[in-house]
Design a protein around this motif. Structure first.
Motif, PDB file in Angstrom:
ATOM      1  N   ALA A   1      43.796  51.819  44.616  1.00  0.00           N
ATOM      2  CA  ALA A   1      43.992  52.022  43.254  1.00  0.00           C
ATOM      3  C   ALA A   1      43.554  50.612  42.436  1.00  0.00           C
ATOM      4  O   ALA A   1      42.855  50.889  41.593  1.00  0.00           O
ATOM      5  CB  ALA A   1      45.000  52.616  42.890  1.00  0.00           C
ATOM      6  N   ALA A   2      44.225  49.726  42.691  1.00  0.00           N
ATOM      7  CA  ALA A   2      44.269  48.305  41.974  1.00  0.00           C
ATOM      8  C   ALA A   2      42.912  47.776  42.113  1.00  0.00           C
ATOM      9  O   ALA A   2      42.300  47.369  41.024  1.00  0.00           O
ATOM     10  CB  ALA A   2      45.224  47.366  42.785  1.00  0.00           C
ATOM     11  N   TRP A   3      42.344  48.030  43.334  1.00  0.00           N
ATOM     12  CA  TRP A   3      40.718  47.353  43.394  1.00  0.00           C
ATOM     13  C   TRP A   3      39.872  48.380  42.529  1.00  0.00           C
ATOM     14  O   TRP A   3      39.123  47.517  41.847  1.00  0.00           O
ATOM     15  CB  TRP A   3      40.326  47.353  44.886  1.00  0.00           C
ATOM     16  CG  TRP A   3      38.841  47.386  45.063  1.00  0.00           C
ATOM     17  CD1 TRP A   3      38.200  48.403  45.917  1.00  0.00           C
ATOM     18  CD2 TRP A   3      37.891  46.346  44.307  1.00  0.00           C
ATOM     19  NE1 TRP A   3      36.675  47.798  45.696  1.00  0.00           N
ATOM     20  CE2 TRP A   3      36.782  46.762  44.783  1.00  0.00           C
ATOM     21  CE3 TRP A   3      37.943  45.348  43.789  1.00  0.00           C
ATOM     22  CZ2 TRP A   3      35.323  45.949  44.302  1.00  0.00           C
ATOM     23  CZ3 TRP A   3      36.915  44.623  43.334  1.00  0.00           C
ATOM     24  CH2 TRP A   3      35.728  44.997  43.849  1.00  0.00           C
ATOM     25  N   SER A   4      39.903  49.452  42.744  1.00  0.00           N
ATOM     26  CA  SER A   4      39.219  50.343  41.686  1.00  0.00           C
ATOM     27  C   SER A   4      39.325  50.170  40.232  1.00  0.00           C
ATOM     28  O   SER A   4      38.089  49.806  39.691  1.00  0.00           O
ATOM     29  CB  SER A   4      39.365  51.890  42.003  1.00  0.00           C
ATOM     30  OG  SER A   4      40.557  52.004  41.276  1.00  0.00           O
ATOM     31  N   VAL A   5      40.649  49.854  39.820  1.00  0.00           N
ATOM     32  CA  VAL A   5      40.667  49.336  38.317  1.00  0.00           C
ATOM     33  C   VAL A   5      40.127  48.193  38.222  1.00  0.00           C
ATOM     34  O   VAL A   5      39.662  47.723  37.089  1.00  0.00           O
ATOM     35  CB  VAL A   5      42.019  49.485  38.092  1.00  0.00           C
ATOM     36  CG1 VAL A   5      42.604  49.029  36.723  1.00  0.00           C
ATOM     37  CG2 VAL A   5      42.538  51.055  38.092  1.00  0.00           C
ATOM     38  N   MET A   6      40.351  47.117  38.875  1.00  0.00           N
ATOM     39  CA  MET A   6      39.994  45.721  38.707  1.00  0.00           C
ATOM     40  C   MET A   6      38.371  45.679  38.878  1.00  0.00           C
ATOM     41  O   MET A   6      37.820  45.005  37.940  1.00  0.00           O
ATOM     42  CB  MET A   6      40.461  44.715  39.925  1.00  0.00           C
ATOM     43  CG  MET A   6      39.869  43.340  39.651  1.00  0.00           C
ATOM     44  SD  MET A   6      40.577  42.114  40.763  1.00  0.00           S
ATOM     45  CE  MET A   6      42.294  41.657  40.188  1.00  0.00           C
TER      46      MET A   6
END
Length: 356
Positions: free
Chosen positions: A197-202
């Motif tokens: 989730a964090a990678w997708s948002v970054m």
């Protein structure tokens, strides 16, 4: 707003000097190679409904390690349009960057536009698998779109209005993802899903130039860095028992991407947690050839990786070795596996991080 780029001292820089930027390989120029033209097929049907899908591990208990073939088949059927969009759009971007066909560029912009216009992937997520599917799709779509947005060739310049709409759509999906994967959740819950989730948002934060999204992702990375133990294991992936090694490798992928994007923005994520990423990577590399450390740690015989999937499972070696200088076993493994590709990291990773 499209980020225009120019060359300064041989290094591509964003014309939005104060904005968020990707690693330097994302500025690669479009190659112009002759080859057969592929007709543009229609985009997959936009997924506009509620995101509710069965888990392929349904009924396997807390470890969620036993594949339920009936559920897996149903999941594949219900998510087909999303999967086709992820793989197809990423492949089109790869083809355009490698060949330079204006028809291919028109096709990929049309695909994104159809889904953006339909407000796809913005429906309510009914269950955990639905939430997961949203952030996986966002990771694929934003990380591939970045290659067009930041290329020195400025391919999106003629599509400025449509590109802005696509940027806005991706940003709205990212906002949904941040609400669904709360970084304040109990630490025993935070695992590979949260890192993805964090990678997708970054990735999306670079598209949208939104510092709030970028900071949300780096906060999640900090949790990853805290969770890596002294021996490089991720305790919440060890809970997967027979699939602990597989999910450890899977969890490292988004962390390696975030570390690379952190470096591009003068942030040393790789150094957090006393070089936690390095420990996790060294442990992941052992899983390639030797599963015994994971079997000793879990007391469970590990599911072996399929040979044909290793170029995808270990594609994160490219961003990792761009972020830190790889030597020894890690460098040798990278050279052995190239070229590396992963849809949810954005496509051809070797091209992105080495220009090859």
């Amino acid at each position: 707003m499209i980020a225009l780029v120019f060359t300064l001292g041989g290094v591509a820089k964003s014309a939005l000097a104060s904005g968020l930027v990707p690693p330097t390989g994302y500025y690669n120029e479009v190659k112009h190679n002759s080859g057969s033209m592929r007709p543009c097929t229609p985009a997959p049907e936009p997924f506009v409904g509620a995101l509710e899908f069965p888990s392929k591990y349904e009924g396997s208990g807390k470890s969620r390690s036993t594949l339920n073939e009936v559920s897996a088949k149903r999941y594949k059927t219900l998510t087909k349009s999303i999967s086709d969009m992820e793989k197809g759009a990423t492949k089109l971007v790869d083809q355009y960057m490698d060949g330079g066909s204006t028809q291919t560029l028109q096709c990929v912009v049309a695909w994104y536009s159809v889904w953006a216009d339909a407000k796809a992937l913005l429906g309510p997520a009914i269950n955990h698998t639905g939430k997961s599917e949203r952030k996986w799709a966002l990771a694929s779509l934003s990380s591939a779109w970045l290659r067009l947005k930041f290329s020195r060739s400025q391919p999106l310049l003629v599509y400025s209005s449509k590109a802005a709409e696509i940027d806005d759509w991706l940003g709205k999906i990212a906002d949904q993802v941040t609400r669904e994967w709360d970084k304040d959740d109990a630490r025993e819950k935070i695992n590979n899903h949260y890192y993805w989730a964090a990678w997708s948002v970054m990735a999306t934060s670079i598209v949208t130039n939104r510092r709030d999204q970028f900071d949300w992702a780096t906060d999640m990375y900090a949790i990853f860095a805290q969770q890596v133990d002294a021996d490089g294991f991720l305790p919440n992936e060890l809970k997967r028992q027979t699939r602990a090694a597989d999910y450890h490798v899977y969890a490292v992928a988004p962390a390696a991407m975030m570390a690379a994007f952190g470096k591009a923005n003068d942030l040393d994520l790789a150094g957090e947690g006393h070089d936690a990423l390095h420990r996790a990577v060294e442990r992941a590399i052992t899983a390639y050839d030797d599963l015994r450390p994971f079997e000793a740690k879990t007391g469970a015989k590990q599911v072996r990786f399929e040979p044909e999937g290793k170029q995808s499972k270990f594609a994160w070696l490219e961003p990792y070795c761009w972020t830190v200088r790889c030597t020894g076993v890690i460098a040798a493994k990278l050279a052995q596996l190239r070229p590396l590709q992963d849809t949810r990291l954005g496509g051809n990773m070797t091209a992105m991080f080495t220009g090859r």
